[in-house]
Design an enzyme around this catalytic site. Structure first.
Site, mmCIF file in Angstrom:
data_model
loop_
_atom_site.group_PDB
_atom_site.id
_atom_site.type_symbol
_atom_site.label_atom_id
_atom_site.label_comp_id
_atom_site.label_asym_id
_atom_site.label_seq_id
_atom_site.Cartn_x
_atom_site.Cartn_y
_atom_site.Cartn_z
ATOM 1 N N HIS A 133 0.823 -1.212 0.000
ATOM 2 C CA HIS A 133 0.000 0.000 0.000
ATOM 3 C C HIS A 133 0.852 1.256 0.000
ATOM 4 O O HIS A 133 2.050 1.242 0.283
ATOM 5 C CB HIS A 133 -0.936 0.004 1.218
ATOM 6 C CG HIS A 133 -0.256 0.401 2.497
ATOM 7 N ND1 HIS A 133 -0.130 1.704 2.907
ATOM 8 C CD2 HIS A 133 0.356 -0.349 3.454
ATOM 9 C CE1 HIS A 133 0.521 1.751 4.053
ATOM 10 N NE2 HIS A 133 0.829 0.516 4.405
ATOM 11 N N CYS A 134 0.202 2.372 -0.322
ATOM 12 C CA CYS A 134 0.763 3.709 -0.141
ATOM 13 C C CYS A 134 -0.410 4.578 0.328
ATOM 14 O O CYS A 134 -1.266 4.097 1.069
ATOM 15 C CB CYS A 134 1.468 4.217 -1.398
ATOM 16 S SG CYS A 134 0.526 4.084 -2.937
ATOM 17 N N VAL A 135 -0.484 5.830 -0.087
ATOM 18 C CA VAL A 135 -1.594 6.677 0.350
ATOM 19 C C VAL A 135 -2.871 6.344 -0.423
ATOM 20 O O VAL A 135 -3.922 6.095 0.147
ATOM 21 C CB VAL A 135 -1.243 8.175 0.217
ATOM 22 C CG1 VAL A 135 -2.444 9.044 0.577
ATOM 23 C CG2 VAL A 135 -0.062 8.529 1.121
ATOM 24 N N MET A 136 -2.754 6.300 -1.753
ATOM 25 C CA MET A 136 -3.913 5.997 -2.605
ATOM 26 C C MET A 136 -3.881 4.584 -3.177
ATOM 27 O O MET A 136 -4.862 4.106 -3.732
ATOM 28 C CB MET A 136 -3.990 6.998 -3.761
ATOM 29 C CG MET A 136 -4.260 8.431 -3.336
ATOM 30 S SD MET A 136 -5.881 8.655 -2.584
ATOM 31 C CE MET A 136 -6.942 8.387 -3.996
ATOM 32 N N GLY A 137 -2.728 3.927 -3.093
ATOM 33 C CA GLY A 137 -2.620 2.572 -3.648
ATOM 34 C C GLY A 137 -2.624 2.557 -5.160
ATOM 35 O O GLY A 137 -3.081 1.596 -5.776
ATOM 36 N N ARG A 138 -2.087 3.617 -5.758
ATOM 37 C CA ARG A 138 -2.134 3.709 -7.226
ATOM 38 C C ARG A 138 -0.787 3.976 -7.877
ATOM 39 O O ARG A 138 -0.583 3.637 -9.026
ATOM 40 C CB ARG A 138 -3.114 4.813 -7.656
ATOM 41 C CG ARG A 138 -4.527 4.531 -7.237
ATOM 42 C CD ARG A 138 -5.527 5.426 -7.923
ATOM 43 N NE ARG A 138 -5.440 6.805 -7.500
ATOM 44 C CZ ARG A 138 -6.362 7.736 -7.784
ATOM 45 N NH1 ARG A 138 -7.409 7.414 -8.506
ATOM 46 N NH2 ARG A 138 -6.224 8.967 -7.362
ATOM 47 N N SER A 139 0.152 4.584 -7.144
ATOM 48 C CA SER A 139 1.417 4.975 -7.769
ATOM 49 C C SER A 139 2.612 4.248 -7.149
ATOM 50 O O SER A 139 3.183 3.341 -7.755
ATOM 51 C CB SER A 139 1.591 6.497 -7.674
ATOM 52 O OG SER A 139 2.738 6.931 -8.370
ATOM 53 N N ARG A 140 2.984 4.596 -5.926
ATOM 54 C CA ARG A 140 4.173 3.976 -5.313
ATOM 55 C C ARG A 140 4.011 2.472 -5.118
ATOM 56 O O ARG A 140 4.883 1.690 -5.514
ATOM 57 C CB ARG A 140 4.470 4.640 -3.958
ATOM 58 C CG ARG A 140 5.091 6.008 -4.076
ATOM 59 C CD ARG A 140 5.081 6.762 -2.769
ATOM 60 N NE ARG A 140 3.754 7.286 -2.468
ATOM 61 C CZ ARG A 140 3.496 8.175 -1.510
ATOM 62 N NH1 ARG A 140 4.478 8.618 -0.737
ATOM 63 N NH2 ARG A 140 2.269 8.618 -1.309
#
Length: 199
Positions: A133-140
């Protein structure tokens, strides 16, 4: 390890039938074509979920999903998800944190191989379940999991993107896409060298 016999995605082969890493514009089109709706968490691979900050902080849901390992691709206090291993102290969870910013100038590639090793070791036990995971789960988080598929499952960048985006809406920033393109070219070059053998 994935089988080396793979179906090449249309439009990414040279006339000789060899795969070529697409440019950033073409990758952007692939990412946006036929995307699924955005949700907080999705299973993108056997025993692997990609999710956002809300998912990472919801211990009840993590237990419900059976999560045993967590890779936080946005560790740290500034505009990130500052959970850390201590946050999961009351759970049987193995935690791995990566301090990364979701900006185009950040070198996420420095973590490609260490994160891939963590994911690979986690998945050796079929009882384990991993949240990336990250903040939005879309980039990192998506970028690190794409790198894992390329490094450990012998996928091309296009194959990795197609695999993940069929389950989750992902949008790696263009700097991360550039780093994934470089990884793709490096891996393809290494495989070509191994296949051709000594001259």
């Amino acid at each position: 390890m994935a089988s080396s016999s793979r179906t090449r995605q249309g439009g990414h082969c040279s006339t000789a039938g060899e795969y070529a890493t697409p440019g950033s514009y073409e990758l952007d089109k692939i990412l946006n074509r036929g995307s699924v709706a955005y949700t907080h968490v999705n299973q993108v691979w056997p025993n692997v979920y990609i999710g956002d900050e809300q998912t990472a902080r919801d211990k009840h849901n993590l237990r419900r999903l059976g999560i045993t390992h967590i890779l936080n691709a946005a560790e740290g206090t500034w505009n990130n998800v500052d959970t850390g291993a201590g946050y999961y102290g009351d759970m049987e969870v193995v935690y791995y944190g990566v301090v990364a910013e979701d900006v185009t100038t950040f070198d996420l590639s420095q973590y490609f191989y260490s994160a891939a090793r963590f994911i690979e070791e986690t998945l050796r036990n079929p009882q384990n379940k991993l949240l990336v995971h990250c903040v939005m789960g879309r980039s990192r988080s998506a970028t690190l999991f794409l790198a894992f598929l390329m490094i450990c499952e012998n996928m091309t960048l296009v194959e990795a993107i197609e695999q993940v985006k069929s389950h989750r809406r992902i949008i790696p920033n263009w700097g991360f896409l550039k780093q994934l393109r470089e990884l793709d070219m490096d891996l393809q070059g290494s495989r070509t060298s191994r296949e051709s053998g000594p001259v």
